[in-house]
Design a protein around this motif. Structure first.
Motif, PDB file in Angstrom:
ATOM      1  N   GLU B 198       0.774  -1.220  -0.078  1.00  0.00           N
ATOM      2  CA  GLU B 198       0.041   0.036  -0.035  1.00  0.00           C
ATOM      3  C   GLU B 198       0.948   1.148   0.124  1.00  0.00           C
ATOM      4  O   GLU B 198       1.866   1.302   0.635  1.00  0.00           O
ATOM      5  CB  GLU B 198      -0.819  -0.006   1.169  1.00  0.00           C
ATOM      6  N   ARG B 199       0.494   2.281  -0.687  1.00  0.00           N
ATOM      7  CA  ARG B 199       1.216   3.586  -0.663  1.00  0.00           C
ATOM      8  C   ARG B 199       0.759   4.120   0.795  1.00  0.00           C
ATOM      9  O   ARG B 199      -0.415   3.820   1.386  1.00  0.00           O
ATOM     10  CB  ARG B 199       0.758   4.427  -1.603  1.00  0.00           C
ATOM     11  N   LYS B 228       9.605   2.769  -2.206  1.00  0.00           N
ATOM     12  CA  LYS B 228       8.473   3.167  -3.181  1.00  0.00           C
ATOM     13  C   LYS B 228       7.053   3.246  -2.654  1.00  0.00           C
ATOM     14  O   LYS B 228       6.160   3.806  -3.219  1.00  0.00           O
ATOM     15  CB  LYS B 228       8.698   2.040  -4.207  1.00  0.00           C
ATOM     16  N   LEU B 229       6.994   2.548  -1.625  1.00  0.00           N
ATOM     17  CA  LEU B 229       5.535   2.489  -0.689  1.00  0.00           C
ATOM     18  C   LEU B 229       5.478   3.894  -0.008  1.00  0.00           C
ATOM     19  O   LEU B 229       4.333   3.955   0.499  1.00  0.00           O
ATOM     20  CB  LEU B 229       5.417   1.234   0.292  1.00  0.00           C
ATOM     21  N   HIS B 230       6.188   4.594   0.077  1.00  0.00           N
ATOM     22  CA  HIS B 230       6.058   5.871   0.753  1.00  0.00           C
ATOM     23  C   HIS B 230       5.369   6.718  -0.037  1.00  0.00           C
ATOM     24  O   HIS B 230       5.332   6.827  -1.107  1.00  0.00           O
ATOM     25  CB  HIS B 230       7.547   6.593   1.077  1.00  0.00           C
ATOM     26  N   SER B 231       4.318   7.551   0.664  1.00  0.00           N
ATOM     27  CA  SER B 231       3.431   8.350  -0.071  1.00  0.00           C
ATOM     28  C   SER B 231       4.044   9.395  -0.982  1.00  0.00           C
ATOM     29  O   SER B 231       3.643   9.784  -1.721  1.00  0.00           O
ATOM     30  CB  SER B 231       2.236   9.170   0.901  1.00  0.00           C
ATOM     31  N   GLY B 233       6.923   8.674  -2.278  1.00  0.00           N
ATOM     32  CA  GLY B 233       7.820   7.915  -3.162  1.00  0.00           C
ATOM     33  C   GLY B 233       8.374   8.715  -4.384  1.00  0.00           C
ATOM     34  O   GLY B 233       9.034   8.193  -4.983  1.00  0.00           O
ATOM     35  N   GLU B 234       7.384   9.430  -4.880  1.00  0.00           N
ATOM     36  CA  GLU B 234       7.726   9.696  -6.454  1.00  0.00           C
ATOM     37  C   GLU B 234       8.365  11.211  -6.206  1.00  0.00           C
ATOM     38  O   GLU B 234       8.855  11.725  -7.529  1.00  0.00           O
ATOM     39  CB  GLU B 234       6.336  10.000  -7.214  1.00  0.00           C
TER      40      GLU B 234
END
Lengths: 378, 651
Positions: B198-199, B228-231, B233-234
């Motif tokens: 989950e994000r 990458k799962l961190h909210s 992450g982008e």
């Protein structure tokens, strides 16, 4: 770090001996399954292991008319036989009769018969020991007047008949003796070590020096049997031990070329006795030096008189006890050094009394070895 | 007792083995004490005084105290461990024998793994048992688990550092594996988070700890996936870190580049990371900053996370990975010192052992592992395998190599210990036998003193003794069994054991007992044995006599009177019969003398008469008279018959 290191766990068990006086000796039989105790109350008691760590009294009888100093077991090949020696100037041979193999619970008390009474001594008989079994059924006694007597039972079926083979006067009071247990008759002739508790007075020293062949102030003497002359002769006197000796014990030989002798005197001593090859043996003046003796260890930790020394079965651990009311265990390291590995002591403070004796008291808890969080995860 | 077998001053000087003091439970020893050894590790303490003339009235001085060492290995649940490791140990001795002619490292590694799997199985059993147990029992089991867990952990590290064949000696992948295996921190959380996928996973309270944990354990891929799962992450910051993690050069022996080349690219990558960090782009994300610092091998960063772990082993893998990934296996000492130094408090025993191991101080390691209360199981087996691998060299103060002595002493101790157990003794024997010559001498002493409660046990001891060619022990056991039967009045059993032990003295004793038994009960014991004994009959004269006499009975029973009579006469005339048996022997002639057909010749009769007169004391008057009468009658009969014969012959 000390408390995080794991310790050994010892278990102790108290047995009420119920002797009416001081206990002088405790001896285990060949297998360690039976135990004999003797006391100033003139009684000898025999205890049998019940197989679960407990001990049961199976015989108790009045053995002498004086304090019984020592008790010792014969090799089981000769049956269930013990010898005792006493202040009453005698040594006695006892044999158990009846079915010894039956698990004795239904038998109740066993019977020990006096097979022989050795009355040659004129003073208190201070020690008695059976010889190594490969020499036959031999018994040696020593007495306060310093005479070592070696008896033999020519017919092992007839324990009533003991012939006095040798009588060796030493001129000093002898307190203890030990047979060399070495099995190899070829390499090592039969050998005895005796210790004297003669106090160090000028008088005694003079009398020893009067013995010209072995002018020596030592308290430990080595006797060897010569096959050719059929005599026991004093072949050495350990000059390193000058104080009265209370106990003496040869270690099991384990095929070594030398012997180890533990001596309880004012300290605990371990003496290495190395026979010197015949060719190199003859010294000056025609006198022969048989051994090279070396004190490999002398421990003063008891800070007092040491009463007993005793080897474990394989001769890797030596237990000593002294006037300080402690028993110490000594162990030989792989580099041949000796080191104390454990001390057993009474509670030093009489104030806080420990709990009364329970049948089994585990009194040393094991410390956990590592951090408990290092447990496996799955 | 394996309290300690070392007396060597260690380099760190912290192991002063003061003798342990044990307080006796009862206050029964106020004055002098004495002591006596029993078998094995049992001994007795008793109160004692040598004062001859004083008669102390204190009867409280009257308790014996039996002391015995409690041996952890004898716990039933550990039996399997002892037995199975014995098998592996013996294979190892064979492998070591083979290794003398050819290199056998692969075999050693296999055996080392075998040892470890034995420990793991043991641990599983312990865990199972601990789950069911309660109270003290449970506590005990848990402490066993701790002990064996630490043992396995150290063995594994030891295997990596000394036994395994590592390509190029580059230890990092193995070290990381060790850390992950034994200190699986955060692994579950990571798996959980990735599973949920989950994000916004940063809401999980352990999110950052887990990411950092994965980095420290060298699981860069997992760490990246978690990031990458961190909210966010982008965001650029995350991409930056992800990029750095991705581009980290990984050293491999098979990578085709030399250490030098690798170092260049590694330095380059580090410089890049450093510039990213100093550009302060990550200032808004302190956790990401921490990760960057960690992968750059920043000491203070590691120091700051040290408190989150229970030990420094957890961060050791990461430290090596991010500071010197090309480390060879014997270059870990500095890394260990750095990691251990991050938090100075609370050193455990395991710490010391791992430190010593990483520093390559095997002497110290063995010293430390002897303190473990597994009764020397670990020390013995580990020392043995290291010794055979040729990785152990221990010098005494004169620089002589004493490694084999150390190994031998440990094995001897362990073997002797096992010999005390009522069913593990044969296992102990195999250890002692692998350590000649002293091992066999010790085995001899102990084996001879094994309590023999049944005939089967005696046979087992004899079989084991013969296996190791301890013939003396086998004979001694036979003689003792013989003596035991004798004192119980079982002459048959005694005969059997005496002949089994081929002992002439014992067989003569037993034969006497059998003859004496016959004179009283008129039953010969062990007849079947005597008739089939063969050459064993020659062990002693008495036994031979008994055998012949038994044969006489057989002939008599099968009504071969002539042969029986001949045998009897030869027994009488040979004069080997014991004194007490003459009566029986002479009276045995009576029924033969009275038989319908004369079976004794006149010469035989004369001989019997002579013996009767020589030994008149052994028969009482009435019996003697009876015998004389029978003899006279027989003489008359035979003289007449023989007289006829000679006359006929003369004519």
């Amino acid at each position: 770090m000390g408390e995080l290191t794991a310790t050994n766990l010892f278990e102790s068990q108290t047995i009420l001996a119920d002797h009416k006086d001081l206990i002088h000796d405790v001896a285990y039989d060949f297998y360690g399954e039976r135990m004999a105790t003797c006391s100033s109350d003139q009684y000898v008691k025999v205890w049998d292991s019940d197989g679960n760590g407990g001990w049961r009294l199976t015989a108790s009888w009045k053995a002498h008319h004086g304090s019984v100093w020592k008790v010792t077991w014969a090799h089981p090949e000769f049956g269930q036989v013990i010898a005792t020696c006493s202040f009453d100037r005698t040594a006695a041979i006892w044999e158990e009769v009846g079915d010894t193999a039956a698990s004795g619970s239904e038998k109740g008390l066993r019977t020990w018969l006096k097979r022989s009474n050795l009355v040659d001594s004129r003073t208190s008989v201070t020690d008695v020991k059976f010889g190594p079994k490969h020499l036959g059924l031999l018994l040696v006694t020593c007495s306060a007047d310093g005479i070592i007597r070696i008896y033999e039972a020519p017919d092992v079926m007839n324990l009533a008949q003991w012939t006095l083979q040798h009588e060796i006067p030493t001129k000093v009071s002898i307190s203890c003796l030990s047979w060399n247990p070495s099995l190899s008759r070829v390499v090592h002739p039969p050998m005895l070590a005796v210790g004297s508790d003669e106090p160090n007075t000028t008088n005694a020293a003079a009398s020893v020096q009067g013995d010209k062949t072995t002018a020596c102030n030592g308290k430990v003497f080595i006797y060897e049997y010569s096959e050719s002359s059929r005599r026991w002769t004093r072949t050495d006197c350990l000059s390193s031990v000058q104080e009265p000796v209370n106990d003496i014990a040869f270690a099991p030989n384990l095929g070594r070329s030398f012997h180890l002798l533990a001596v309880a005197t004012k300290d605990v001593r371990i003496i290495k006795i190395e026979p010197i090859a015949e060719s190199a043996a003859s010294g000056n003046n025609g006198a022969t030096v048989r051994f090279k003796c070396e004190v490999v260890a002398a421990f003063e930790e008891h800070y007092s008189c040491v009463w007993r020394v005793c080897w474990n079965l394989t001769g890797t651990l030596l237990a000593s006890s002294g006037d300080d009311c402690a028993v110490r265990l000594w162990k030989m390291q792989y580099l041949n050094q000796w080191k104390c590995v454990a001390v057993f002591k009474n509670e030093p403070v009489p104030g806080d009394s420990p709990p009364q004796s329970r049948p089994h008291t585990t009194y040393i808890r094991m410390a956990t070895m590592a951090n408990p969080t290092h447990m496996p995860f799955h | 007792m394996n309290t300690s077998s070392f007396a060597v001053d260690s380099s760190r000087g912290k192991t002063v083995d003061a003798a342990k003091t044990f307080v006796l439970p009862d206050k029964c020893f106020q004055k002098h004490v004495g002591c006596a050894w029993g078998r094995g590790n049992k001994f007795t303490i008793y109160p004692r005084s040598q004062t001859v003339n004083k008669t102390p009235t204190d009867t409280a001085d009257n308790k014996l105290l039996n002391i015995k060492q409690d041996i952890l290995l004898f716990t039933p649940i550990l039996r399997k461990l002892v037995n199975e490791s014995n098998g592996t140990y013996l294979s190892l001795q064979k492998a070591a024998e083979a290794a003398k002619v050819s290199d056998n490292q692969v075999e050693f590694l296999k055996l080392s793994r075998q040892f470890r799997s034995i420990i793991r199985v043991c641990l599983e059993n312990l865990q199972e048992a601990a789950a069911k147990a309660e109270g003290i029992e449970k506590n005990n089991l848990l402490s066993y688990i701790t002990i064996f867990y630490s043992i396995e952990c150290i063995w594994h590290l030891c295997e990596i550092l000394y036994i395994d064949n590592i390509p190029g000696d580059i230890v990092l992948p193995y070290l990381l594996e060790w850390v992950r295996f034994h200190f699986p921190c955060h692994e579950q959380t990571a798996a959980q988070l990735l599973g949920a996928c989950e994000r916004g996973s940063e809401d999980h309270e352990d999110y950052w700890d887990t990411v950092v944990g994965m980095v420290v354990q060298g699981r860069v891929d997992v760490a990246r996936a978690l990031l990458k799962l961190h909210s966010a992450g982008e965001s650029n910051e995350f991409k930056l870190v992800d990029n750095s993690l991705r581009s980290m050069p990984v050293y491999s022996v098979y990578g085709g580049i030399s250490t030098g080349e690798f170092t260049i690219s590694w330095k380059h990558w580090q410089a890049e990371c450093r510039s990213k960090l100093s550009s302060r782009v990550l200032a808004s994300q302190p956790k990401l900053e921490l990760i960057m610092k960690i992968i750059m091998g920043d000491y203070s960063a590691f120091e700051s996370i040290r408190s989150k772990y229970s030990s420094w082993f957890d961060i050791l893998g990461g430290w090596v990975m991010f500071t010197a990934p090309w480390s060879r296996r014997h270059e870990l000492g500095a890394a260990a010192a750095a990691c251990a130094g991050m938090q100075a408090t609370g050193r455990s025993h395991l710490d010391d052992m791992v430190r010593a191991l990483l520093e390559g101080d095997l002497h110290q390691v063995i010293h430390e592992i002897q303190q473990i209360s597994d009764n020397g199981w670990f020390a013995t087996h580990l020392t043995d395998i290291l010794f055979h691998c040729g990785k152990l060299t221990i010098m005494d103060k004169h620089q002589t190599n004493v490694t084999s002595r150390l190994r031998d002493s440990l094995i001897l101790e362990y073997g002797c210990l096992l010999m005390e157990h009522k069913s593990l003794w044969s296992v102990g024997l195999s250890y002692l036998a692998s350590c000649p010559p002293e091992g066999l001498r010790r085995a001899e002493l102990i084996l001879e003193r094994m309590p023999v409660d049944t005939e089967a046990k005696a046979m087992k001891i004899i079989a084991e003794a013969k296996k190791y060619e301890l013939i003396g022990v086998a004979q001694s056991v036979c003689r003792c069994m013989c003596a035991r039967h004798l004192s119980a009045g079982r002459a048959g059993g005694a005969l059997c054991w005496a002949m089994r032990g081929r002992s002439s003295a014992a067989s003569s004793r037993a034969a006497h007992a059998a003859l004496a038994h016959y004179t009283q009960h008129a039953v010969l014991p062990a007849q079947d044995l005597l008739l089939t004994a063969g050459s064993a009959m020659l062990l002693s004269d008495t036994l031979l006599f008994l055998g012949k006499y038994c044969d006489f009975h057989r002939l008599y029973k099968t009504r071969e009177f002539k042969k029986a009579a001949q045998l009897l006469v030869s027994l009488i005339t040979s004069k080997i019969a014991p004194e007490y048996f003459w009566e029986t022997l002479l009276l045995d002639t009576l029924p033969l003398l009275e038989s319908d057909e004369p079976v004794f010749t006149s010469n035989d009769t004369y001989e019997i008469m002579l013996c009767l007169e020589l030994r008149s004391s052994s028969l009482d008057g009435e019996k003697a008279d009876l015998l004389r009468l029978a003899l006279a009658r027989n003489l008359a009969r035979t003289a007449l018959a023989e007289g006829d014969g000679t006359e006929e012959g003369a004519q």
